[in-house]
Write an enzyme that holds these catalytic residues in place. Structure first.
Site, PDB file in Angstrom:
ATOM      1  CD  GLU A  14      16.647 -69.175  -1.842  1.00 50.41           C
ATOM      2  OE1 GLU A  14      17.155 -69.261  -2.968  1.00 50.41           O
ATOM      3  OE2 GLU A  14      15.567 -68.593  -1.632  1.00 50.41           O
TER       4      GLU A  14
ATOM      5  CG  ASN B  24      15.322 -66.769   4.807  1.00 47.45           C
ATOM      6  OD1 ASN B  24      14.386 -67.046   5.557  1.00 47.45           O
ATOM      7  ND2 ASN B  24      15.135 -66.223   3.616  1.00 47.45           N
TER       8      ASN B  24
ATOM      9  CG  HIS C  40       8.279 -68.741  -1.279  1.00 47.00           C
ATOM     10  ND1 HIS C  40       7.566 -67.578  -1.458  1.00 47.00           N
ATOM     11  CD2 HIS C  40       9.545 -68.367  -0.982  1.00 47.00           C
ATOM     12  CE1 HIS C  40       8.377 -66.537  -1.290  1.00 47.00           C
ATOM     13  NE2 HIS C  40       9.581 -66.989  -0.996  1.00 47.00           N
TER      14      HIS C  40
ATOM     15  CD  GLU D 163      11.912 -65.371   1.295  1.00 46.99           C
ATOM     16  OE1 GLU D 163      11.581 -65.778   0.155  1.00 46.99           O
ATOM     17  OE2 GLU D 163      13.085 -65.178   1.623  1.00 46.99           O
TER      18      GLU D 163
ATOM     19  CG  ASP E 218       4.277 -66.529  -1.509  1.00 45.71           C
ATOM     20  OD1 ASP E 218       4.752 -67.659  -1.329  1.00 45.71           O
ATOM     21  OD2 ASP E 218       4.842 -65.668  -2.207  1.00 45.71           O
TER      22      ASP E 218
HETATM   23  O1  G3I Z   1      16.261 -54.797 -11.510  1.00 47.70           O
HETATM   24  C1  G3I Z   1      15.673 -55.180 -12.762  1.00 47.70           C
HETATM   25  C2  G3I Z   1      15.202 -53.970 -13.509  1.00 47.70           C
HETATM   26  O2  G3I Z   1      16.307 -53.156 -13.815  1.00 47.70           O
HETATM   27  C3  G3I Z   1      14.465 -54.411 -14.772  1.00 47.70           C
HETATM   28  O3  G3I Z   1      13.937 -53.305 -15.411  1.00 47.70           O
HETATM   29  C4  G3I Z   1      13.339 -55.393 -14.423  1.00 47.70           C
HETATM   30  C5  G3I Z   1      12.632 -55.918 -15.668  1.00 47.70           C
HETATM   31  O4  G3I Z   1      12.201 -57.235 -15.499  1.00 47.70           O
HETATM   32  O5  G3I Z   1      13.889 -56.466 -13.731  1.00 47.70           O
HETATM   33  C6  G3I Z   1      14.501 -56.099 -12.506  1.00 47.70           C
HETATM   34  O6  G3I Z   1      14.976 -57.255 -11.875  1.00 47.70           O
HETATM   35  C7  G3I Z   1      13.998 -58.065 -11.269  1.00 47.70           C
HETATM   36  C8  G3I Z   1      14.313 -58.139  -9.777  1.00 47.70           C
HETATM   37  O7  G3I Z   1      13.420 -59.041  -9.173  1.00 47.70           O
HETATM   38  C9  G3I Z   1      14.235 -56.784  -9.091  1.00 47.70           C
HETATM   39  O8  G3I Z   1      12.966 -56.214  -9.239  1.00 47.70           O
HETATM   40  C10 G3I Z   1      14.059 -59.456 -11.889  1.00 47.70           C
HETATM   41  O9  G3I Z   1      13.641 -59.397 -13.242  1.00 47.70           O
HETATM   42  C11 G3I Z   1      13.200 -60.414 -11.114  1.00 47.70           C
HETATM   43  O10 G3I Z   1      13.426 -61.730 -11.603  1.00 47.70           O
HETATM   44  C12 G3I Z   1      13.555 -60.356  -9.651  1.00 47.70           C
HETATM   45  O11 G3I Z   1      12.748 -61.296  -8.983  1.00 47.70           O
HETATM   46  C13 G3I Z   1      12.915 -61.425  -7.584  1.00 47.70           C
HETATM   47  C14 G3I Z   1      13.527 -62.784  -7.256  1.00 47.70           C
HETATM   48  O12 G3I Z   1      13.612 -62.936  -5.842  1.00 47.70           O
HETATM   49  C15 G3I Z   1      14.912 -62.946  -7.840  1.00 47.70           C
HETATM   50  O13 G3I Z   1      15.261 -64.279  -7.818  1.00 47.70           O
HETATM   51  C16 G3I Z   1      11.549 -61.322  -6.945  1.00 47.70           C
HETATM   52  O14 G3I Z   1      11.043 -60.006  -7.136  1.00 47.70           O
HETATM   53  C17 G3I Z   1      11.623 -61.634  -5.451  1.00 47.70           C
HETATM   54  O15 G3I Z   1      10.330 -61.763  -4.939  1.00 47.70           O
HETATM   55  C18 G3I Z   1      12.347 -62.965  -5.246  1.00 47.70           C
HETATM   56  O16 G3I Z   1      12.462 -63.171  -3.857  1.00 47.70           O
HETATM   57  C19 G3I Z   1      13.055 -64.412  -3.438  1.00 47.70           C
HETATM   58  C20 G3I Z   1      13.730 -64.157  -2.110  1.00 47.70           C
HETATM   59  O17 G3I Z   1      14.633 -63.083  -2.205  1.00 47.70           O
HETATM   60  C21 G3I Z   1      14.443 -65.407  -1.597  1.00 47.70           C
HETATM   61  N1  G3I Z   1      13.520 -66.528  -1.526  1.00 47.70           N
HETATM   62  C22 G3I Z   1      12.776 -66.800  -2.738  1.00 47.70           C
HETATM   63  C23 G3I Z   1      12.046 -65.550  -3.224  1.00 47.70           C
HETATM   64  C24 G3I Z   1      11.211 -65.844  -4.432  1.00 47.70           C
HETATM   65  O18 G3I Z   1      12.028 -66.190  -5.506  1.00 47.70           O
END
Ligand code: G3I
Length: 339
Positions: A134, A185, A219, A248, A250
């Protein structure tokens, strides 16, 4: 129930994004339906390398190791996601040791050591990497500017038209594991100006022997894009002699900008979703047979575990995948599995 991995084996790999926890909670589907895995979060900088320093003590490999081991144990391919991204990267990466903003040299040094650490640890187990994720802008300018990478190491000192941090990331990855396949990507690169920016970036990197593939995230929603747009994008990137993967996938049941919500998935939308998935996979099969598409990875596996439950509306339920919240196949599964 048929296995997508088996049905699609003659065409392409079918993958899913996982967390360490979903290896257990979703083992039923993962073990039967996919032959490729990617860490949804576990390999991102903030999770795998949360504190400054280069020794083992600065890394948290346990979750990624568990996922890589699971893939190896079950004969699945493993994608690496992701080395250089503007999200989920700690602030210290861009801060000088003595305070203030880090110099370009400092930031690139950290990037190089991080890439070296991950690619050497997972050599032979992770066969392809999303090296840069990105980096392109959604707006009128070419490059994403809201990025610590861009701010600290985004100047184009060598005049090749690409922010230096991007080229360096690919160079460091090539050096660290010459056998790994290196990907750019991004989302939204299936159409419009962003597609052409991604094409130009991939072309320059390809001419320098630094890139092997392009990941189109996918997405999307049940309303757009249509399969013709997706087909042209795959063909365009593939014309560069690069591997192309949908990385990715969905299909949200909500259109872009729609903030309405439902308690359960309306059957009419479930049918539209089935038909959209069916149309996309017809194109995927055809292009894969022509050698233009190598893999399709879903961003999750079943509707009980999807990032879209918190995006773009926190806590709104979405149903973007092929299996429902009880892990039962949805109509969309059947339109992908039967032809
Ligand atoms: O690690 C913390 C944890 O310590 C805490 O307890 C918990 C409570 O909310 O949050 C955890 O962090 C989360 C993290 O994922 C790890 O699980 C964040 O809140 C959450 O916002 C984060 O979201 C991820 C996101 O990327 C981050 O921008 C999504 O799961 C993940 O599906 C998403 O994936 C991205 C790809 O990497 C790149 N392309 C877009 C895609 C969707 O956004």
């Amino acid at each position: 129930m048929p296995s997508l991995a088996q049905r699609y084996a003659p065409f392409l790999r079918v993958g899913a994004a996982v967390e360490r926890s979903t290896l257990v909670t979703h083992a039923d589907l993962l073990l039967t339906q996919v032959n490729s895995l990617v860490c949804e979060n576990a390999m991102k900088w903030a999770l795998i390398h949360p504190v400054p320093g280069e020794g083992e003590a600065s890394y948290r490999f346990a979750d990624a190791d568990a996922i890589v081991d699971f893939a190896a144990e079950h004969g699945m391919r493993m994608r690496g996601h992701t080395l250089v991204w503007h999200q989920q990267v700690p602030e210290w990466v861009f801060r000088a040791s003595g305070g203030g903003m880090a110099s370009k040299a400092e930031v690139l040094g950290r990037m190089q050591r991080h890439i070296q650490a991950l690619l050497s640890r997972y050599r032979g187990m992770v066969s392809c990497w999303d090296v840069v994720n990105e980096a392109l802008s959604d707006g009128p300018q070419t490059w994403r500017a809201d990025s610590g990478w861009y701010r600290t190491a985004g100047s184009d000192d060598d005049g090749d038209g690409i922010p230096d941090y991007i080229v360096r990331a690919f160079q460091y990855a090539r050096e660290a594991d010459p056998s790994a396949r290196l990907f750019y990507n991004d989302y939204g690169i299936e159409a419009g100006a962003k597609r052409e920016r991604a094409y130009a970036l991939a072309k320059t990197l390809k001419e320098r022997g630094l890139i092997d593939g392009v990941g189109i995230q996918g997405h999307w929603s049940i309303h757009a894009p249509d399969e013709g747009v997706v087909r042209s994008a795959i063909e365009r990137f593939s014309s560069l002699g690069l591997a192309v993967e949908i990385t990715e996938l969905d299909l949200s049941v909500f259109g872009w900008g729609d903030i309405s919500s439902f308690d359960t998935l309306p059957p009419a939308l479930e049918r539209v979703q089935a038909s959209r998935y069916g149309a996309l996979f017809r194109v995927f099969r055809e292009l894969a047979e022509a050698g233009k598409l190598q893999a399709v990875t879903f961003w999750g596996i079943a509707d009980d575990q999807t990032w879209l439950d918190n995006f773009p509306v926190k806590g709104r339920k979405d149903w973007p995948l092929l299996f429902d919240v009880m892990h039962r196949p949805k109509p969309a599964f059947w339109s992908v599995a039967r032809w």
